[in-house]
Design a protein around this motif. Structure first.
Motif, PDB file in Angstrom:
ATOM      1  N   PRO A  71      -5.884  -0.278   0.741  1.00 36.92           N
ATOM      2  CA  PRO A  71      -4.455  -0.094   0.484  1.00 36.92           C
ATOM      3  C   PRO A  71      -4.100  -0.666  -0.879  1.00 36.92           C
ATOM      4  CG  PRO A  71      -4.814  -1.933   1.986  1.00 36.92           C
ATOM      5  CD  PRO A  71      -6.145  -1.266   1.802  1.00 36.92           C
ATOM      6  N   ASP A  72      -3.018  -0.186  -1.442  1.00 34.12           N
ATOM      7  CA  ASP A  72      -2.584  -0.683  -2.745  1.00 34.12           C
ATOM      8  C   ASP A  72      -2.092  -2.125  -2.668  1.00 34.12           C
ATOM      9  OD1 ASP A  72      -3.198   1.708  -3.994  1.00 34.12           O
ATOM     10  OD2 ASP A  72      -1.200   2.552  -3.632  1.00 34.12           O
ATOM     11  N   THR A  73      -1.607  -2.524  -1.507  1.00 32.03           N
ATOM     12  CA  THR A  73      -1.105  -3.878  -1.315  1.00 32.03           C
ATOM     13  C   THR A  73      -1.249  -4.263   0.144  1.00 32.03           C
ATOM     14  OG1 THR A  73       0.842  -5.318  -1.485  1.00 32.03           O
ATOM     15  CG2 THR A  73       1.242  -2.998  -0.952  1.00 32.03           C
ATOM     16  N   LEU A  74      -1.329  -5.559   0.398  1.00 33.52           N
ATOM     17  CA  LEU A  74      -1.335  -6.045   1.774  1.00 33.52           C
ATOM     18  C   LEU A  74       0.056  -6.493   2.213  1.00 33.52           C
ATOM     19  CD1 LEU A  74      -4.648  -8.140   1.985  1.00 33.52           C
ATOM     20  CD2 LEU A  74      -4.261  -5.751   2.578  1.00 33.52           C
ATOM     21  N   LEU A  75       1.001  -6.436   1.296  1.00 33.92           N
ATOM     22  CA  LEU A  75       2.369  -6.874   1.611  1.00 33.92           C
ATOM     23  C   LEU A  75       3.203  -5.723   2.161  1.00 33.92           C
ATOM     24  CD1 LEU A  75       3.147  -9.105  -1.496  1.00 33.92           C
ATOM     25  CD2 LEU A  75       2.900  -9.887   0.867  1.00 33.92           C
ATOM     26  N   PRO A  76       4.087  -6.013   3.115  1.00 34.70           N
ATOM     27  CA  PRO A  76       4.983  -4.972   3.631  1.00 34.70           C
ATOM     28  C   PRO A  76       6.075  -4.658   2.620  1.00 34.70           C
ATOM     29  CG  PRO A  76       5.539  -7.083   4.605  1.00 34.70           C
ATOM     30  CD  PRO A  76       4.278  -7.306   3.800  1.00 34.70           C
ATOM     31  N   PRO A  77       6.769  -3.538   2.770  1.00 35.45           N
ATOM     32  CA  PRO A  77       7.826  -3.177   1.818  1.00 35.45           C
ATOM     33  C   PRO A  77       8.938  -4.218   1.717  1.00 35.45           C
ATOM     34  CG  PRO A  77       7.248  -1.301   3.197  1.00 35.45           C
ATOM     35  CD  PRO A  77       6.541  -2.485   3.782  1.00 35.45           C
TER      36      PRO A  77
END
Length: 200
Positions: A71-77
């Motif tokens: 994924p591009d990030t592991l953080l949620p929106p």
């Protein structure tokens, strides 16, 4: 240039067979074993002869079982924008990712330290993955608010002290529980951020 076996003929069926072998390998790794090609073949219900067409040796099989999630990030929106809270949220997700994929990542580490016959004794490079980019994304508020901070350098420092290698050491050598290890790497990441902000 030779064409991979699964790239010719009935490619969809071959893709399913390959995935079955990889899934079987991951399941065996999760159970604590380091499977040979024939072990994965038996678990997947595939003949040994067929399995070796996809993976000529154990090394190629184990490398294929390495986590492929990117994924591009592991953080949620809705991740927080405040730097410390955002880093804490990232570290919780990053540590969970590492523990979820722990058997495969441990195997990847072992492979990185073992000489490869194909490389005449040279050690293969570890897959770099996406971790540095994930950390840089988590540090975006720091980059905006503190332009003097070298975010790339900080991300590398955080990765070096909080990745799967550190977690393995904390659990296997230091004797921490996984919960304690997660807290240790969270505090380490925060300390590195605090030091960078002080220096800036």
């Amino acid at each position: 240039m030779s064409v991979p076996y699964e790239a010719t003929g009935r490619t969809q069926q071959k893709s399913r067979t390959r995935e079955a072998l990889v899934d079987a390998t991951r399941a065996l790794l999760a159970e604590g074993s380091t499977p040979q090609v024939e072990d994965a073949a038996e678990r997947a219900g595939v003949s040994r002869t067929t399995a070796y067409r996809y993976f000529p040796n154990q090394r190629s099989l184990l490398l294929a079982a390495h986590p492929q999630l990117s994924p591009d990030t592991l953080l949620p929106p809705d991740a927080p924008d405040e730097p410390i809270a955002r880093l804490d949220a990232f570290m919780a997700a990053f540590t969970r990712y590492n523990f979820d994929w722990e058997p495969q990542l441990r195997t990847s580490l072992r492979l990185s330290l073992a000489p490869s016959p194909e490389q005449s004794g040279a050690r293969p490079a570890l897959r770099q993955g996406r971790a540095i980019g994930w950390i840089e994304h988590a540090l975006e508020p720091v980059a905006r608010a503190h332009p003097a901070v070298d975010v790339r350098r900080l991300a590398v420092a955080i990765r070096s002290a909080t990745g799967i290698e550190s977690l393995i050491w904390l659990v296997d050598i230091a004797g921490q529980t996984r919960v304690e290890a997660a807290e240790t790497v969270r505090r380490t990441a925060r300390a590195l951020l605090d030091a960078a902000l002080r220096d800036a």
